[in-house]
Design an enzyme around this catalytic site. Structure first.
Site, PDB file in Angstrom:
ATOM      1  N   GLU A 180       0.836  -1.202   0.000  1.00  0.00           N
ATOM      2  CA  GLU A 180       0.000   0.000   0.000  1.00  0.00           C
ATOM      3  C   GLU A 180       0.874   1.256   0.000  1.00  0.00           C
ATOM      4  OE1 GLU A 180      -3.233   2.720   0.343  1.00  0.00           O
ATOM      5  OE2 GLU A 180      -2.961   0.722  -0.517  1.00  0.00           O
ATOM      6  N   HIS A 218     -12.686   3.251  -9.469  1.00  0.00           N
ATOM      7  CA  HIS A 218     -11.338   3.779  -9.211  1.00  0.00           C
ATOM      8  C   HIS A 218     -10.356   3.287 -10.283  1.00  0.00           C
ATOM      9  CE1 HIS A 218      -7.899   5.243  -7.009  1.00  0.00           C
ATOM     10  NE2 HIS A 218      -7.396   4.023  -6.870  1.00  0.00           N
TER      11      HIS A 218
END
Length: 300
Positions: A58, A123
């Protein structure tokens, strides 16, 4: 100066592809909350602590996004100044920046406030548009359209509408694929091409509907692109960019279908899943380029 701008364009395109695939990696490894509900910091710190695989994935995705943002802004401003006289430049500059900011906002919102699978699927689609805009800007910088003499091409209206239509439809296919990932529907069907090859029938639940809906959509885009390729081979042998462009599109969509099947057979292997995302990104970029070409061509 133009050589430097070309290098910036190539680097930005590569970085945007890395960001695009990185987002898919975050989803496939379940690393969305690898940095907790903190943004832009990771668990309140610049570098993940404690460092885990999910937190590093991440964090790396956010880091690459930050670098990509800087490169996109540099490319956008430089392109506006250097090749702003080209009719597509300003539109692509504005599009690349708007969709870059939008994808960053959606990513941050999902971390801080949470988000639905429908929004998170979008997204990826927004990231894809941003990538395609940067790719087309780079191709304009390299004057690829002039090398293929796009302004001298004569293309019939049917071919133009098919190109626009299948490009828009490809975005729907992309969205349906992203929805499969974000609803954890990737392995809900154990077989391919049917959900259960030995027991044909309608899907039994919403997850099977999402999976089979995506497969149906992928099958339709293959048929559509195959038909357009047939027209291109039959009527546009004189136009290299149309002739070879659609042959390449057909090859890519076939690879996309095989990689989709391989996702099932490989039990959602991360490498295969990322390859699947990479191939569809290449297809969408190619279709957008073909739209740019027909926008500069003359009507039959």
């Amino acid at each position: 100066m133009r050589i430097a701008l070309k290098w910036i364009g190539v680097l930005t395109t590569i970085i945007m592809m890395v960001v695009l695939i990185g987002g898919a990696l975050v989803t496939n490894t379940g690393s969305t909350l690898g940095c907790g509900h903190h943004w832009p910091l990771c668990n309140g710190k610049f570098f993940p602590d404690p460092l885990t695989l999910n937190s590093f994935i991440e964090w790396a995705h956010r880091f690459c996004t930050g670098i990509a943002s800087a490169f996109v802004f540099i490319l956008a401003i430089w392109s506006w100044i250097s090749i702003g006289h080209k009719k597509e430049t300003k539109f692509l500059v504005i599009t690349s920046i708007i969709f870059l900011l939008l994808q960053a906002f959606l990513g941050a919102a999902a971390v801080v406030w949470g988000s639905s699978s429908i929004i998170m699927a979008l997204h990826f689609g927004i990231s894809l548009i941003s990538f395609a805009s940067v790719l087309l800007l780079t191709l304009l910088i390299f004057e690829v359209d002039q090398k293929f003499e796009a302004s001298d091409l004569i293309i019939d209206k049917g071919m133009k509408w098919h190109t626009i239509g299948v490009t828009i439809y490809s975005y729907i296919v992309v969205y349906s694929g992203a929805l499969v990932r974000h609803t954890n529907s990737s392995l809900v069907c154990r077989d391919w091409p049917l959900c259960l090859n030995n027991a044909p029938g309608l899907p039994a639940n919403k997850f099977e509907w999402i999976q089979m809906g995506h497969r149906f959509a992928a099958g339709l885009i293959f048929i559509w692109i195959a038909y357009i390729t047939y027209r291109a081979v039959k009527h546009y042998k004189h136009a290299r960019v149309i002739y070879w462009g659609w042959i390449l599109a057909l090859i890519i969509v076939i690879l996309q279908i095989f990689s989709g099947a391989l996702v099932i057979f490989a039990s959602l292997s991360t490498v295969v899943a990322l390859l699947h995302s990479f191939i569809i990104s290449c297809l969408f970029g190619l279709l957008c380029y073909l739209i740019l070409i027909i926008g500069r061509s003359k009507s039959a």
